[in-house]
Scaffold this motif. Structure first.
Motif: not given
Length: 146
Positions: A32-47, A112-125
């Motif tokens: 749910h935190a990833l989804v929040g970051a995803f839509y926040d990124a969409m709202d901010a960068h992909e109107p 938007s999803m890449q920004r959310a993954l960045d915001a949530r610190g998803v890395t590696g495999g």
């Protein structure tokens, strides 16, 4: 309860029945935190992409859309099948059929999803696995030339 990712430093992770992406990302709260970051990124960068969704009074993607995507993503990642229990089979192409999804919309979604993954610190495999799956799914949903 923390929603920090449980991604070890190892870069060679692949999903298994014992170690699903859902478990690796940290469970429902983390999804749910990833989804929040995803839509926040969409709202901010992909109107333009955000406007394809139901918006709230503040012009942001509404809570219901965020909740449904969170439920879907939980199941898609290997967690409980809450979405299917509440809404039936996802039928992604059918549910997106009324929305023109061209390469521009696909790419905006992926950014938007890449920004959310960045915001949530998803890395590696885990990051590589998710990016590959998100790319495949986003491309599968294209229904308009361009």
């Amino acid at each position: 309860m923390s929603t920090q990712l449980k991604t070890p430093p190892s870069d060679d992770w692949l999903p298994s029945l014992e170690d699903t992406p859902f478990q690796r990302i940290g469970g429902e709260e983390a999804v749910h935190a990833l989804v929040g970051a995803f839509y926040d990124a969409m709202d901010a960068h992909e109107p333009a992409l955000a406007r394809l969704h139901v918006l709230d009074a503040d012009g942001k993607v509404d809570r219901g859309t965020r909740e449904r995507f969170g439920l879907f993503l939980i199941g898609w990642l290997g967690g409980p099948q809450h979405y299917s229990e509440r809404h039936g089979h996802p039928r992604l192409r059918m549910r997106h059929g009324h929305v023109p999804v061209d390469t521009g919309a696909r790419d905006a979604w992926l950014r938007s999803m890449q920004r959310a993954l960045d915001a949530r610190g998803v890395t590696g495999g885990l990051r590589r696995f998710l990016e590959e799956r998100f790319n495949q799914t986003a491309d599968f949903l294209r229904n308009t030339e361009g």
